[in-house]
Motif scaffolding. Structure first.
Motif, mmCIF file in Angstrom:
data_model
loop_
_atom_site.group_PDB
_atom_site.id
_atom_site.type_symbol
_atom_site.label_atom_id
_atom_site.label_comp_id
_atom_site.label_asym_id
_atom_site.label_seq_id
_atom_site.Cartn_x
_atom_site.Cartn_y
_atom_site.Cartn_z
ATOM 1 N N LEU A 28 -47.684 -56.022 71.350
ATOM 2 C CA LEU A 28 -48.158 -55.541 72.643
ATOM 3 C C LEU A 28 -49.644 -55.828 72.842
ATOM 4 O O LEU A 28 -50.076 -56.143 73.962
ATOM 5 C CB LEU A 28 -47.867 -54.051 72.801
ATOM 6 C CG LEU A 28 -46.382 -53.694 72.921
ATOM 7 C CD1 LEU A 28 -46.194 -52.181 72.913
ATOM 8 C CD2 LEU A 28 -45.757 -54.326 74.153
ATOM 9 N N GLN A 29 -50.425 -55.753 71.768
ATOM 10 C CA GLN A 29 -51.842 -56.091 71.864
ATOM 11 C C GLN A 29 -52.020 -57.574 72.199
ATOM 12 O O GLN A 29 -52.860 -57.939 73.026
ATOM 13 C CB GLN A 29 -52.571 -55.758 70.565
ATOM 14 C CG GLN A 29 -52.755 -54.286 70.331
ATOM 15 C CD GLN A 29 -53.336 -53.989 68.956
ATOM 16 O OE1 GLN A 29 -53.364 -54.835 68.069
ATOM 17 N NE2 GLN A 29 -53.787 -52.756 68.773
ATOM 18 N N LEU A 30 -51.244 -58.407 71.547
ATOM 19 C CA LEU A 30 -51.302 -59.843 71.834
ATOM 20 C C LEU A 30 -50.853 -60.134 73.261
ATOM 21 O O LEU A 30 -51.447 -60.962 73.958
ATOM 22 C CB LEU A 30 -50.427 -60.625 70.848
ATOM 23 C CG LEU A 30 -50.888 -60.651 69.399
ATOM 24 C CD1 LEU A 30 -49.851 -61.346 68.525
ATOM 25 C CD2 LEU A 30 -52.233 -61.345 69.273
ATOM 26 N N GLN A 31 -49.824 -59.441 73.679
ATOM 27 C CA GLN A 31 -49.283 -59.631 75.019
ATOM 28 C C GLN A 31 -50.334 -59.311 76.083
ATOM 29 O O GLN A 31 -50.434 -59.994 77.096
ATOM 30 C CB GLN A 31 -48.061 -58.723 75.185
ATOM 31 C CG GLN A 31 -47.201 -59.006 76.363
ATOM 32 C CD GLN A 31 -45.982 -58.108 76.380
ATOM 33 O OE1 GLN A 31 -46.024 -56.967 75.939
ATOM 34 N NE2 GLN A 31 -44.886 -58.634 76.885
ATOM 35 N N ASP A 32 -51.132 -58.297 75.842
ATOM 36 C CA ASP A 32 -52.183 -57.910 76.796
ATOM 37 C C ASP A 32 -53.258 -58.977 76.942
ATOM 38 O O ASP A 32 -53.978 -59.000 77.938
ATOM 39 C CB ASP A 32 -52.838 -56.594 76.365
ATOM 40 C CG ASP A 32 -51.934 -55.399 76.569
ATOM 41 O OD1 ASP A 32 -50.956 -55.492 77.342
ATOM 42 O OD2 ASP A 32 -52.206 -54.351 75.937
ATOM 43 N N LYS A 33 -53.389 -59.841 75.969
ATOM 44 C CA LYS A 33 -54.449 -60.856 75.975
ATOM 45 C C LYS A 33 -54.001 -62.202 76.539
ATOM 46 O O LYS A 33 -54.790 -63.140 76.579
ATOM 47 C CB LYS A 33 -54.975 -61.054 74.545
ATOM 48 C CG LYS A 33 -55.629 -59.811 73.976
ATOM 49 C CD LYS A 33 -56.048 -60.012 72.549
ATOM 50 C CE LYS A 33 -56.613 -58.729 71.966
ATOM 51 N NZ LYS A 33 -56.976 -58.865 70.563
ATOM 52 N N LEU A 34 -52.748 -62.308 76.972
ATOM 53 C CA LEU A 34 -52.247 -63.585 77.469
ATOM 54 C C LEU A 34 -52.898 -63.957 78.797
ATOM 55 O O LEU A 34 -53.103 -63.114 79.654
ATOM 56 C CB LEU A 34 -50.730 -63.521 77.669
ATOM 57 C CG LEU A 34 -49.876 -63.305 76.429
ATOM 58 C CD1 LEU A 34 -48.406 -63.195 76.827
ATOM 59 C CD2 LEU A 34 -50.071 -64.425 75.427
ATOM 60 N N LYS A 41 -45.023 -68.559 80.428
ATOM 61 C CA LYS A 41 -44.184 -68.985 79.300
ATOM 62 C C LYS A 41 -43.461 -67.787 78.697
ATOM 63 O O LYS A 41 -42.291 -67.877 78.338
ATOM 64 C CB LYS A 41 -45.031 -69.678 78.232
ATOM 65 C CG LYS A 41 -45.524 -71.039 78.627
ATOM 66 C CD LYS A 41 -46.356 -71.663 77.520
ATOM 67 C CE LYS A 41 -46.916 -72.997 77.919
ATOM 68 N NZ LYS A 41 -47.740 -73.599 76.864
ATOM 69 N N GLU A 42 -44.164 -66.677 78.582
ATOM 70 C CA GLU A 42 -43.553 -65.466 78.036
ATOM 71 C C GLU A 42 -42.393 -65.016 78.922
ATOM 72 O O GLU A 42 -41.312 -64.680 78.428
ATOM 73 C CB GLU A 42 -44.585 -64.347 77.925
ATOM 74 C CG GLU A 42 -43.980 -63.042 77.439
ATOM 75 C CD GLU A 42 -44.869 -61.845 77.659
ATOM 76 O OE1 GLU A 42 -44.739 -60.918 76.853
ATOM 77 O OE2 GLU A 42 -45.669 -61.818 78.613
ATOM 78 N N ASP A 43 -42.599 -65.009 80.235
ATOM 79 C CA ASP A 43 -41.546 -64.604 81.166
ATOM 80 C C ASP A 43 -40.319 -65.498 81.034
ATOM 81 O O ASP A 43 -39.187 -65.016 81.059
ATOM 82 C CB ASP A 43 -42.059 -64.627 82.608
ATOM 83 C CG ASP A 43 -43.066 -63.531 82.888
ATOM 84 O OD1 ASP A 43 -43.138 -62.549 82.104
ATOM 85 O OD2 ASP A 43 -43.799 -63.653 83.903
ATOM 86 N N CYS A 103 -32.028 -47.166 73.522
ATOM 87 C CA CYS A 103 -33.153 -47.967 73.041
ATOM 88 C C CYS A 103 -33.975 -48.417 74.244
ATOM 89 O O CYS A 103 -33.434 -48.651 75.307
ATOM 90 C CB CYS A 103 -32.600 -49.182 72.295
ATOM 91 S SG CYS A 103 -33.849 -50.215 71.557
ATOM 92 N N ASN A 104 -35.269 -48.537 74.055
ATOM 93 C CA ASN A 104 -36.140 -48.987 75.127
ATOM 94 C C ASN A 104 -36.999 -50.160 74.670
ATOM 95 O O ASN A 104 -38.184 -50.018 74.503
ATOM 96 C CB ASN A 104 -37.048 -47.835 75.589
ATOM 97 C CG ASN A 104 -36.276 -46.727 76.230
ATOM 98 O OD1 ASN A 104 -35.386 -46.980 77.024
ATOM 99 N ND2 ASN A 104 -36.595 -45.498 75.882
ATOM 100 N N PRO A 105 -36.392 -51.341 74.437
ATOM 101 C CA PRO A 105 -37.209 -52.467 74.026
ATOM 102 C C PRO A 105 -38.191 -52.826 75.121
ATOM 103 O O PRO A 105 -37.869 -52.721 76.291
ATOM 104 C CB PRO A 105 -36.212 -53.591 73.769
ATOM 105 C CG PRO A 105 -34.955 -53.202 74.462
ATOM 106 C CD PRO A 105 -34.998 -51.702 74.631
ATOM 107 N N GLY A 106 -39.359 -53.196 74.730
ATOM 108 C CA GLY A 106 -40.378 -53.559 75.686
ATOM 109 C C GLY A 106 -41.127 -52.363 76.219
ATOM 110 O O GLY A 106 -41.908 -52.462 77.139
ATOM 111 N N LYS A 107 -40.869 -51.220 75.650
ATOM 112 C CA LYS A 107 -41.579 -49.995 76.052
ATOM 113 C C LYS A 107 -43.023 -50.092 75.669
ATOM 114 O O LYS A 107 -43.379 -50.593 74.664
ATOM 115 C CB LYS A 107 -40.917 -48.805 75.377
ATOM 116 C CG LYS A 107 -41.431 -47.487 75.898
ATOM 117 C CD LYS A 107 -40.650 -46.373 75.278
ATOM 118 C CE LYS A 107 -41.064 -45.061 75.855
ATOM 119 N NZ LYS A 107 -40.378 -43.940 75.290
#
Length: 107
Positions: A28-34, A41-43, A103-107
């Motif tokens: 999630l930290q890495l994701q915030d820096k994209l 690309k992630e989407d 389950c809540n993946p991506g939470k």
């Protein structure tokens, strides 16, 4: 979670859950820096992986019910990480309408 059958295996599962929790937080930290291009690309990757994520979600729902219903096999550590973490609390908390844990993946 599938291997949790008693207090000992419940206590042992906590280390694995802590490792997963650490990985989720790092991701999630890495994701915030994209940047915008990387987010596109992630989407695309998320869309491609959608079916696998749905299967994982279903498995999480199934496996999350067992320790909750078994009162965490007497493991205070397992109860704590499953009930008190953002990453896993959705596995054991019923929805407002009383629906089973999910389950809540991506939470």
């Amino acid at each position: 979670m599938a291997g949790v059958q008693d207090k000992e295996s419940a206590d042992n599962a906590v280390k694995t859950l802590q490792d997963i929790q650490k990985d989720i937080r790092h991701f999630l930290q890495l994701q915030d820096k994209l940047n915008d291009a990387e987010k596109e690309k992630e989407d695309a990757l998320i869309e491609k992986m959608k079916k696998r994520m749905e299967m994982l979600d279903n498995r999480c729902r199934q496996e999350g019910k067992r320790p909750f219903e078994a009162r965490y096999y007497g493991s205070a550590a397992l109860k704590d990480i499953l009930e008190n973490s953002d990453e896993f609390s959705g596995l054991v908390e019923p929805d407002e309408d009383g629906a089973p844990p999910q389950c809540n993946p991506g939470k």
